[in-house]
Write a protein that holds these residues in place. Sequence first.
Motif, PDB file in Angstrom:
ATOM      1  N   SER A 112       0.833  -1.160   0.183  1.00 52.26           N
ATOM      2  CA  SER A 112       0.056  -0.011   0.057  1.00 52.26           C
ATOM      3  C   SER A 112       0.825   1.032   0.100  1.00 52.26           C
ATOM      4  N   THR A 113       0.849   2.001   1.033  1.00 50.07           N
ATOM      5  CA  THR A 113       1.384   3.544   0.889  1.00 50.07           C
ATOM      6  C   THR A 113       2.771   3.232   1.422  1.00 50.07           C
ATOM      7  N   GLY A 114       3.496   2.187   1.606  1.00 50.29           N
ATOM      8  CA  GLY A 114       4.971   1.842   1.719  1.00 50.29           C
ATOM      9  C   GLY A 114       5.546   2.223   0.703  1.00 50.29           C
ATOM     10  N   SER A 115       4.998   2.155  -0.700  1.00 52.15           N
ATOM     11  CA  SER A 115       5.718   2.658  -1.684  1.00 52.15           C
ATOM     12  C   SER A 115       6.169   3.983  -1.931  1.00 52.15           C
ATOM     13  N   VAL A 116       5.465   4.741  -1.110  1.00 55.12           N
ATOM     14  CA  VAL A 116       5.660   6.099  -1.005  1.00 55.12           C
ATOM     15  C   VAL A 116       7.324   6.425  -0.293  1.00 55.12           C
ATOM     16  N   LEU A 117       7.377   5.578   0.643  1.00 52.09           N
ATOM     17  CA  LEU A 117       8.613   5.682   1.466  1.00 52.09           C
ATOM     18  C   LEU A 117       9.824   4.933   0.726  1.00 52.09           C
ATOM     19  N   VAL A 118       9.489   4.077  -0.265  1.00 50.99           N
ATOM     20  CA  VAL A 118      10.649   3.456  -1.127  1.00 50.99           C
ATOM     21  C   VAL A 118      10.906   4.479  -1.966  1.00 50.99           C
ATOM     22  N   LEU A 129       5.405   1.334 -10.550  1.00 50.88           N
ATOM     23  CA  LEU A 129       4.682   0.939  -9.122  1.00 50.88           C
ATOM     24  C   LEU A 129       3.445   1.202  -9.062  1.00 50.88           C
ATOM     25  N   THR A 130       3.101   0.610  -8.065  1.00 52.08           N
ATOM     26  CA  THR A 130       1.645   1.045  -7.417  1.00 52.08           C
ATOM     27  C   THR A 130       1.503   1.351  -6.091  1.00 52.08           C
ATOM     28  N   THR A 131       0.255   1.982  -5.522  1.00 48.46           N
ATOM     29  CA  THR A 131       0.286   2.347  -4.211  1.00 48.46           C
ATOM     30  C   THR A 131      -1.081   2.513  -3.911  1.00 48.46           C
ATOM     31  N   HIS A 132      -1.630   2.680  -2.808  1.00 50.59           N
ATOM     32  CA  HIS A 132      -2.798   2.719  -2.149  1.00 50.59           C
ATOM     33  C   HIS A 132      -3.445   3.883  -2.878  1.00 50.59           C
ATOM     34  N   TRP A 133      -4.602   4.093  -3.085  1.00 49.41           N
ATOM     35  CA  TRP A 133      -5.276   5.114  -4.148  1.00 49.41           C
ATOM     36  C   TRP A 133      -5.182   6.392  -3.035  1.00 49.41           C
ATOM     37  N   LEU A 134      -5.384   6.387  -1.757  1.00 51.01           N
ATOM     38  CA  LEU A 134      -5.124   7.645  -0.928  1.00 51.01           C
ATOM     39  C   LEU A 134      -3.687   8.163  -1.012  1.00 51.01           C
ATOM     40  N   ALA A 135      -2.756   7.609  -1.583  1.00 54.45           N
ATOM     41  CA  ALA A 135      -1.465   7.925  -1.793  1.00 54.45           C
ATOM     42  C   ALA A 135      -0.980   8.350  -3.191  1.00 54.45           C
ATOM     43  N   ARG A 136      -1.794   8.243  -4.038  1.00 55.06           N
ATOM     44  CA  ARG A 136      -1.502   8.451  -5.423  1.00 55.06           C
ATOM     45  C   ARG A 136      -0.796   9.512  -5.922  1.00 55.06           C
ATOM     46  N   GLU A 154       5.289  -5.834 -10.462  1.00 55.78           N
ATOM     47  CA  GLU A 154       6.538  -6.414 -10.297  1.00 55.78           C
ATOM     48  C   GLU A 154       7.359  -5.608 -11.334  1.00 55.78           C
ATOM     49  N   TYR A 155       8.249  -4.932 -10.800  1.00 54.35           N
ATOM     50  CA  TYR A 155       9.184  -4.245 -11.853  1.00 54.35           C
ATOM     51  C   TYR A 155      10.756  -4.429 -11.481  1.00 54.35           C
ATOM     52  N   GLY A 156      11.463  -5.388 -12.108  1.00 49.65           N
ATOM     53  CA  GLY A 156      12.767  -5.938 -11.670  1.00 49.65           C
ATOM     54  C   GLY A 156      12.607  -6.396 -10.300  1.00 49.65           C
ATOM     55  N   ARG A 157      13.416  -5.803  -9.291  1.00 49.90           N
ATOM     56  CA  ARG A 157      13.538  -6.319  -7.997  1.00 49.90           C
ATOM     57  C   ARG A 157      12.632  -5.827  -7.217  1.00 49.90           C
ATOM     58  N   LEU A 158      11.801  -4.821  -7.653  1.00 51.52           N
ATOM     59  CA  LEU A 158      10.865  -4.041  -6.892  1.00 51.52           C
ATOM     60  C   LEU A 158       9.295  -4.612  -7.016  1.00 51.52           C
ATOM     61  N   LEU A 159       8.707  -4.930  -5.991  1.00 47.59           N
ATOM     62  CA  LEU A 159       7.363  -5.491  -5.865  1.00 47.59           C
ATOM     63  C   LEU A 159       6.556  -4.767  -5.113  1.00 47.59           C
ATOM     64  N   THR A 160       5.273  -4.051  -5.700  1.00 49.13           N
ATOM     65  CA  THR A 160       4.550  -3.104  -4.939  1.00 49.13           C
ATOM     66  C   THR A 160       3.134  -3.674  -5.024  1.00 49.13           C
ATOM     67  N   ALA A 161       2.478  -3.454  -3.766  1.00 47.27           N
ATOM     68  CA  ALA A 161       1.050  -3.889  -3.721  1.00 47.27           C
ATOM     69  C   ALA A 161       0.245  -2.566  -3.480  1.00 47.27           C
ATOM     70  N   SER A 162      -0.954  -2.632  -4.031  1.00 50.18           N
ATOM     71  CA  SER A 162      -1.734  -1.431  -3.586  1.00 50.18           C
ATOM     72  C   SER A 162      -2.493  -1.368  -2.327  1.00 50.18           C
ATOM     73  N   GLY A 163      -2.637  -2.584  -1.819  1.00 47.88           N
ATOM     74  CA  GLY A 163      -3.469  -2.391  -0.345  1.00 47.88           C
ATOM     75  C   GLY A 163      -3.403  -3.664   0.294  1.00 47.88           C
ATOM     76  N   LEU A 164      -4.280  -3.982   1.328  1.00 48.85           N
ATOM     77  CA  LEU A 164      -4.013  -5.042   2.182  1.00 48.85           C
ATOM     78  C   LEU A 164      -4.434  -6.323   1.421  1.00 48.85           C
ATOM     79  N   ALA A 165      -5.522  -6.197   0.621  1.00 48.92           N
ATOM     80  CA  ALA A 165      -5.872  -7.300  -0.284  1.00 48.92           C
ATOM     81  C   ALA A 165      -4.768  -8.028  -1.190  1.00 48.92           C
ATOM     82  N   SER A 166      -4.026  -7.256  -1.725  1.00 52.15           N
ATOM     83  CA  SER A 166      -2.802  -7.575  -2.672  1.00 52.15           C
ATOM     84  C   SER A 166      -1.597  -7.787  -1.844  1.00 52.15           C
TER      85      SER A 166
END
Length: 247
Positions: A112-118, A129-136, A154-166
Amino acid sequence: MSSSAADEPPGRDNDLPVVVLVYDGAAGDESGAIVEILSAAGVDVVLASVEAHPVTSYHGRLVPRRAAREFGEIAALVVPGGMGVHAASHDERLLAALGRLGERATWIGATSTGSVLVAAAGLAEGANLTTHWLARDLIEEADHATLSSDSFVEYGRLLTASGLASTATLGFRLVGALRGAEIEAEVRARYQPAPSVDTRYQRRRRRLGWSNVGRRKTVQVLDSSERHVADPTGQADIVVLDLLPDD
């Protein structure tokens, strides 16, 4: 750029830990999901924070086992999202720790929003990458990153999920990368929903019905003595239903 876990036999990363780095305001459910899934596959997964101090999650307290500086090479860094991500994205010590761990990690994951920190730590330059819709909007402000609307990217070694469900999808993908496709399939099978249906309850429900289906209306007052449940804010359009007795 994407690859399949089936094409990646387990290698030297088998004996290296996966670090889930938490911070004040991190999501305890996302952190816990990653820890549970990887642990089920026999992966050494460690909850850590910048100084190994307990942090406050909106699901309760998280107690890390180790400090970020204690790690050398690691199999993966996973950054959970959470309501505290905006403040965390301005925490220079946290971003520095993420940067160091990211350089030492074979894989990087963010839920989810962890992609913002990455992205703030400089670990997502040129990435999709993707993120939670609140942090787009926070991702859109990041330089050299492309935002996707997909639930998992999935982009190279980077994996991002948009929320808890993913988040589970990200966890399974890491299992495949670190333990191989066979172990990934075994772990996935444990989490397949298999609901148990009580047929006695089903028979009982057949005796129930709706006595009155009201038109959509705005409820102004919630009267606790009424048999239907209304919106206590008085703002929502709802359907008012009365349940018939069970006899």
